[in-house]
Write an enzyme that holds these catalytic residues in place. Sequence first.
Site, PDB file in Angstrom:
ATOM      1  N   ARG A 111      15.598  19.596 -31.201  1.00  0.00           N
ATOM      2  CA  ARG A 111      14.920  19.833 -29.916  1.00  0.00           C
ATOM      3  C   ARG A 111      13.832  18.794 -29.656  1.00  0.00           C
ATOM      4  O   ARG A 111      13.583  18.451 -28.494  1.00  0.00           O
ATOM      5  CB  ARG A 111      14.339  21.243 -29.880  1.00  0.00           C
ATOM      6  CG  ARG A 111      15.439  22.274 -29.638  1.00  0.00           C
ATOM      7  CD  ARG A 111      14.902  23.673 -29.624  1.00  0.00           C
ATOM      8  NE  ARG A 111      15.900  24.601 -29.090  1.00  0.00           N
ATOM      9  CZ  ARG A 111      15.898  25.897 -29.337  1.00  0.00           C
ATOM     10  NH1 ARG A 111      14.948  26.431 -30.108  1.00  0.00           N
ATOM     11  NH2 ARG A 111      16.824  26.685 -28.817  1.00  0.00           N
ATOM     12  N   LYS A 160      28.895  39.613 -31.436  1.00  0.00           N
ATOM     13  CA  LYS A 160      28.925  40.845 -30.661  1.00  0.00           C
ATOM     14  C   LYS A 160      29.386  40.690 -29.221  1.00  0.00           C
ATOM     15  O   LYS A 160      28.970  39.774 -28.523  1.00  0.00           O
ATOM     16  CB  LYS A 160      27.522  41.470 -30.658  1.00  0.00           C
ATOM     17  CG  LYS A 160      27.135  42.019 -32.022  1.00  0.00           C
ATOM     18  CD  LYS A 160      25.647  42.259 -32.098  1.00  0.00           C
ATOM     19  CE  LYS A 160      25.338  43.734 -32.181  1.00  0.00           C
ATOM     20  NZ  LYS A 160      23.901  43.987 -31.948  1.00  0.00           N
ATOM     21  N   GLY A 176      23.341  28.807 -29.943  1.00  0.00           N
ATOM     22  CA  GLY A 176      22.733  28.099 -31.068  1.00  0.00           C
ATOM     23  C   GLY A 176      23.710  27.846 -32.199  1.00  0.00           C
ATOM     24  O   GLY A 176      23.757  26.735 -32.751  1.00  0.00           O
ATOM     25  N   GLY A 212      19.616  31.854 -24.834  1.00  0.00           N
ATOM     26  CA  GLY A 212      19.446  32.958 -23.890  1.00  0.00           C
ATOM     27  C   GLY A 212      19.457  32.512 -22.442  1.00  0.00           C
ATOM     28  O   GLY A 212      20.079  33.158 -21.592  1.00  0.00           O
TER      29      GLY A 212
HETATM   30  P1  ADP Z   1      26.039  31.565 -30.687  1.00  0.00           P
HETATM   31  O1  ADP Z   1      24.703  31.401 -31.370  1.00  0.00           O
HETATM   32  O2  ADP Z   1      26.848  30.301 -30.698  1.00  0.00           O
HETATM   33  O3  ADP Z   1      25.890  32.166 -29.320  1.00  0.00           O
HETATM   34  P2  ADP Z   1      26.475  34.135 -31.907  1.00  0.00           P
HETATM   35  O4  ADP Z   1      25.048  34.183 -32.327  1.00  0.00           O
HETATM   36  O5  ADP Z   1      26.915  35.052 -30.852  1.00  0.00           O
HETATM   37  O6  ADP Z   1      26.883  32.622 -31.546  1.00  0.00           O
HETATM   38  O7  ADP Z   1      27.408  34.447 -33.163  1.00  0.00           O
HETATM   39  C1  ADP Z   1      27.339  33.720 -34.340  1.00  0.00           C
HETATM   40  C2  ADP Z   1      27.601  34.577 -35.530  1.00  0.00           C
HETATM   41  O8  ADP Z   1      28.832  35.289 -35.410  1.00  0.00           O
HETATM   42  C3  ADP Z   1      27.715  33.758 -36.798  1.00  0.00           C
HETATM   43  O9  ADP Z   1      26.649  34.071 -37.639  1.00  0.00           O
HETATM   44  C4  ADP Z   1      29.064  34.164 -37.388  1.00  0.00           C
HETATM   45  O10 ADP Z   1      29.028  34.330 -38.788  1.00  0.00           O
HETATM   46  C5  ADP Z   1      29.348  35.476 -36.711  1.00  0.00           C
HETATM   47  N1  ADP Z   1      30.776  35.787 -36.688  1.00  0.00           N
HETATM   48  C6  ADP Z   1      31.766  35.045 -36.179  1.00  0.00           C
HETATM   49  N2  ADP Z   1      32.970  35.613 -36.413  1.00  0.00           N
HETATM   50  C7  ADP Z   1      32.737  36.744 -37.109  1.00  0.00           C
HETATM   51  C8  ADP Z   1      33.573  37.767 -37.656  1.00  0.00           C
HETATM   52  N3  ADP Z   1      34.895  37.704 -37.524  1.00  0.00           N
HETATM   53  N4  ADP Z   1      32.984  38.787 -38.309  1.00  0.00           N
HETATM   54  C9  ADP Z   1      31.647  38.840 -38.433  1.00  0.00           C
HETATM   55  N5  ADP Z   1      30.797  37.911 -37.943  1.00  0.00           N
HETATM   56  C10 ADP Z   1      31.335  36.869 -37.278  1.00  0.00           C
HETATM   57 MG    MG Z   2      23.451  32.829 -32.387  1.00  0.00          MG
END
Ligand code: ADP
Ligand code: MG
Length: 379
Positions: free
Chosen positions: A37, A184, A334, A357
């Site tokens: 950043r 999620k 992230g 966010g």
């Molecule tokens: P981003 O930061 O790119 O928006 P998220 O924070 O929503 O992504 O999700 C990232 C997390 O999701 C990671 O820590 C990863 O380990 C978890 N994840 C991905 N696939 C699975 C899965 N099948 N079961 C449990 N956790 C998962």
């Molecule tokens: Mg994340």
Amino acid sequence: MRRYLTIDDVDVSGLRVLVRSDLNVPLEDGRVADDFRIRMALPTLEELVRRGATVTVCSHLGRPKGVDPAFTLRPVAGRMAELASVPVSFDAPVEGGITVLENTRFLDGETKNDPDTAAKLAEGQDLFVQDAFGSVHRAHASTVGVAEILKSVAGPLLDAELKALGRLLEDPDRPYVVVLGGAKVSDKLAVIENLLPRVDRMLVGGGMCFTFLKAQGKAVGSSLIEEDMVETVGRLMGEYDGKIVLPTDFVVADRFAADADSKVVGVDGIEDGWMGLDIGPETAASFASVVKEAASVFWNGPMGVFEWDRFRSGTEAVARAMAESEGFTAIGGGDSAAAIRALGLDGAVTHVSTGGGAGLELLEGRELPGVAVLERWVS
Ligand code: ADP
Ligand code: MG
């Protein structure tokens, strides 16, 4: 009508300019653990100095409750000084350089957007440049209050983010494909709902896809599930029949651990006691080919638990396909951004968003208060 002015609309020479950047970096043992950043913010600051402005930059860092030395921006200023081509000082004015202010969250009233706090930030400044995309979804003194007092414009980083992500909402080149993963569904439901009518295909992997499979009545073993989302997700699949594409195979594990026993199974082969921790090779190949053929792609959320080697292939395949695509490719979130940077492929995609966010709120179709406030300075 244009929604905001940029630094190119103002002669900043001789002006005292306050910049809100996103310098919210991870610290470890009082050192900057990831300077991404800072590197992103620096070109704007250097350009303003080059154009003859006296530059002060402010940012929040972490979520301290009041003044807390563990959250000082001093190490950020230190790292910035190493990277910058102009002098950088911490909390003290420097001629022809960049002054880094202490953490805005140390100010009483920052998060309440208190007018006195905003007035304190604005004091002695002529112009406000909002360049912290990651913070414009919050109405704080350093994002909204100060922009109500000082003439305010968008910085290049914010402008680039709004243009890139704006394209995904308005008039994207087609076929337009969105790839969603991560943990999620509930985190991303509003984005899913706002994007579904706009996209040609939505590829769903990661932990969230099991809630979709469950809604189809499939057995998902002990994979991640959000029971209270099953009904909503089922309704969306009915409404947008055919647009939502789910994995056809998985890498499953017998427990949630880096060294768990693992194997590849088809979508109908997830046994009790096993959990899907990555999309399988067949899905990875088919997701990759859809991504490569798209004219616009937005990707948010890893396809599996990419932090562990054994469950990284799906995320890697999507990242490589993004990099190989000739189309417009944008990444938000992230963890997804970290995944593409870890592969060294961030330079090969059109846009890597710095704001988690804020990016999601924009794609949800919500107004960002830190952007809306800039409108009053147009004309
Ligand atoms: P981003 O930061 O790119 O928006 P998220 O924070 O929503 O992504 O999700 C990232 C997390 O999701 C990671 O820590 C990863 O380990 C978890 N994840 C991905 N696939 C699975 C899965 N099948 N079961 C449990 N956790 C998962
Ligand atoms: Mg994340």
